[in-house]
Design an enzyme around this catalytic site. Structure first.
Site, PDB file in Angstrom:
ATOM      1  N   HIS A  60     -10.323 -51.472  39.052  1.00 42.07           N
ATOM      2  CA  HIS A  60     -10.862 -51.007  40.269  1.00 42.07           C
ATOM      3  C   HIS A  60      -9.952 -50.466  41.034  1.00 42.07           C
ATOM      4  O   HIS A  60      -9.090 -50.882  41.851  1.00 42.07           O
ATOM      5  CB  HIS A  60     -11.305 -52.306  40.977  1.00 42.07           C
ATOM      6  CG  HIS A  60     -11.936 -52.091  42.131  1.00 42.07           C
ATOM      7  ND1 HIS A  60     -13.468 -52.238  42.704  1.00 42.07           N
ATOM      8  CD2 HIS A  60     -11.658 -51.541  43.529  1.00 42.07           C
ATOM      9  CE1 HIS A  60     -13.506 -51.883  43.748  1.00 42.07           C
ATOM     10  NE2 HIS A  60     -12.423 -51.493  44.413  1.00 42.07           N
ATOM     11  N   HIS A  62      -9.684 -46.530  43.441  1.00 46.33           N
ATOM     12  CA  HIS A  62     -10.304 -45.303  43.982  1.00 46.33           C
ATOM     13  C   HIS A  62      -9.443 -43.883  43.809  1.00 46.33           C
ATOM     14  O   HIS A  62      -8.393 -43.942  44.214  1.00 46.33           O
ATOM     15  CB  HIS A  62     -10.231 -45.457  45.467  1.00 46.33           C
ATOM     16  CG  HIS A  62     -11.345 -46.694  45.967  1.00 46.33           C
ATOM     17  ND1 HIS A  62     -12.419 -46.604  46.207  1.00 46.33           N
ATOM     18  CD2 HIS A  62     -11.034 -47.936  45.804  1.00 46.33           C
ATOM     19  CE1 HIS A  62     -12.954 -47.704  46.621  1.00 46.33           C
ATOM     20  NE2 HIS A  62     -12.240 -48.585  46.406  1.00 46.33           N
ATOM     21  N   GLU A 216     -17.556 -58.340  50.428  1.00 43.65           N
ATOM     22  CA  GLU A 216     -15.989 -57.946  50.862  1.00 43.65           C
ATOM     23  C   GLU A 216     -15.897 -57.927  52.324  1.00 43.65           C
ATOM     24  O   GLU A 216     -15.935 -57.165  53.046  1.00 43.65           O
ATOM     25  CB  GLU A 216     -15.645 -56.399  50.527  1.00 43.65           C
ATOM     26  CG  GLU A 216     -14.044 -56.234  50.725  1.00 43.65           C
ATOM     27  CD  GLU A 216     -13.679 -54.864  50.306  1.00 43.65           C
ATOM     28  OE1 GLU A 216     -14.418 -53.841  50.084  1.00 43.65           O
ATOM     29  OE2 GLU A 216     -12.433 -54.726  50.314  1.00 43.65           O
ATOM     30  N   ASP A 312      -6.368 -51.737  43.012  1.00 41.47           N
ATOM     31  CA  ASP A 312      -6.997 -51.167  44.096  1.00 41.47           C
ATOM     32  C   ASP A 312      -6.494 -50.146  44.565  1.00 41.47           C
ATOM     33  O   ASP A 312      -5.521 -49.250  44.093  1.00 41.47           O
ATOM     34  CB  ASP A 312      -7.754 -52.077  44.968  1.00 41.47           C
ATOM     35  CG  ASP A 312      -9.128 -51.361  45.757  1.00 41.47           C
ATOM     36  OD1 ASP A 312      -9.375 -50.424  45.583  1.00 41.47           O
ATOM     37  OD2 ASP A 312      -9.487 -52.239  46.263  1.00 41.47           O
TER      38      ASP A 312
HETATM   39 ZN    ZN Z   1     -11.861 -50.597  46.000  1.00 38.78          ZN
END
Ligand code: ZN
Length: 429
Positions: A60, A62, A216, A312
């Site tokens: 995960h 971005h 989240e 992340d």
């Molecule tokens: Zn994320």
């Protein structure tokens, strides 16, 4: 009879058993394991007893927002709300070259730290899908070195931003591997459920993966994990479904959480925890003592549910830190989840290797019983460490990274010399 190998790696230390052995590689796969002294090979590599591990898996991250912290402004409050506000304006300036340059630099960082399988989140809020197209281009360009999965991520929601539904489908037509949703950011509980139904329906239609940004939030009333598990069962998507974050689970009452564990286990979905960003994003509204910002990874794992840890964000409007080293996420998880027992530390390493591989549904990851077997891809890491647990402490980069039998990265260890040491000894970093 001698076997001609493309590459012979001599004297690797197998994890678990600690046995020293040689590995013969042909055609990018492991062709022999055992004492291969005297075997012929195009190239021989001396591993010198270094610890052999399967490649790390980043499940995960971005790739569109990466490396934009401070560009053009810094997130001074450090909150998710300010991060979203900054990104909403920054994403209007995205160009193909901008995304390519930052995403490529990020992939390079990950390879250096031993990540050879990576699941990329890409916001599809832009009508032209500029970022998604650029990351899809990189995915092809990096095929030989690493495996990249692309998840179309509707940052602004699917029901709250109706255009995103068509964009998700367009992303799948362009070859994205999966779709996402952010149910807890939709306007109402009902809209959140509807957004999940839409995402799962698209995944069913296109045979794609689902990777939900799920709960989240510190809101104990956010209960979309149960909806994801239920939809995974009813659609038959099962283990093709991953839920990331799941922070609200840390606040659920015990009778509800125990019921949820059974449902999640039955559904076959994976949980991906992101301990770095969530350690600073969660618990902000708590009175002291504040929440630790991590989902209940120990309880999920003990219940037989697959758990992965992800790094992340790397230097984004949401999180200004980050290196690309999965061991940083592992180190944070060991603390936040109270997992510093001997076996716990080894389990944590498994969450950035096998746990991630299962979440990504990698069919040919290898190292099934912890050690390589014949026919596995010759993709592995060599560490200056006695055992996997030691890596959580040192967080060192792998000394060598091999991808399909080819050396992909090498890191020289840092050396510190104490100038006033009486005996001139080197300090251990
Ligand atoms: Zn994320």
């Amino acid at each position: 009879m001698t076997i001609p190998f493309d590459l012979l790696v001599s004297q690797v230390k197998l994890p678990g058993s600690g046995i020293l052995t040689d590995i013969g590689i042909k055609g990018g796969a492991i062709a022999a394991i055992g004492s291969l002294a005297g075997a012929s090979a195009a190239t021989t590599f001396q591993a010198q007893g270094r610890l052999l591990l399967p490649p790390f898996v980043e499940s995960h991250v971005h790739l569109d927002t990466t490396l934009t912290a401070g560009d053009p402004v810094w997130n001074e409050s450090g909150t998710l709300a300010e991060g979203i506000s900054i990104w909403t304006s920054r994403k209007k300036q995205l160009t193909r070259d901008d995304v390519l340059a930052r995403a490529e630099r990020t992939l390079e960082l990950f390879i250096g730290y031993g990540v050879l399988h990576l699941r990329a989140m890409v916001d599809i809020g832009d009508p032209k899908l500029t970022a998604l197209r650029a990351v899809m281009e990189l995915k092809e360009r990096y095929l030989e070195r690493m495996q990249v999965q692309v998840i179309a991520f509707p940052q602004d929601g699917i029901v709250a931003c109706p255009d995103n539904e068509a964009r998700l489908e367009e992303a799948l037509r362009l070859g994205a591997d999966g779709v996402s949703a952010v149910p807890h950011l939709e306007r109402t509980r009902e809209d959140g459920i509807l957004s999940l139904r839409k995402a799962f329906a698209l995944a069913q239609q296109y045979g794609s993966l689902v990777h939900v940004f799920c709960d989240e939030t510190d809101d104990e009333a956010s209960r979309y994990l149960e909806v994801c598990a239920s939809l995974a069962l009813s659609t038959g998507l099962a283990s093709k479904v991953t839920t990331a974050h799941a922070n609200a689970a840390a606040y659920y009452n015990e009778p509800y959480f125990q019921k949820l564990l059974g449902l999640v286990k039955q559904s076959g979905i994976s949980i991906v925890a992101c301990p770095l960003i969530n350690s600073v994003m969660q618990g902000r509204y708590d009175a002291s003592p504040k929440g630790r910002g991590i989902t209940r990874i120990q309880d999920f794992r003990r219940a037989g549910i697959n758990v992965a840890l992800a790094h992340d964000d790397i230097r984004t409007p949401f999180y200004p830190l980050g290196t690309g080293n999965p061991l940083d996420a592992a180190h944070m998880a060991a603390h936040l989840a109270h997992m510093c027992g001997r076996q716990d530390l080894n389990d944590i390493v498994a969450m950035i290797t096998h746990g991630g591989a299962k979440a990504m549904q990698l069919g040919s990851y290898g190292f099934e019983q912890g050690a390589p077997k014949l026919g596995d891809p010759a993709s592995f890491l060599l560490f200056d460490a006695a055992e996997p647990a030691e890596l959580i402490r040192t967080r060192c980069a792998p000394r060598y990274v091999f991808s399909r039998g080819v050396l992909a990265a090498e890191t020289q260890p840092a050396v510190t010399k104490l100038m006033n040491a009486a005996d001139g000894r080197m300090a251990i970093p």
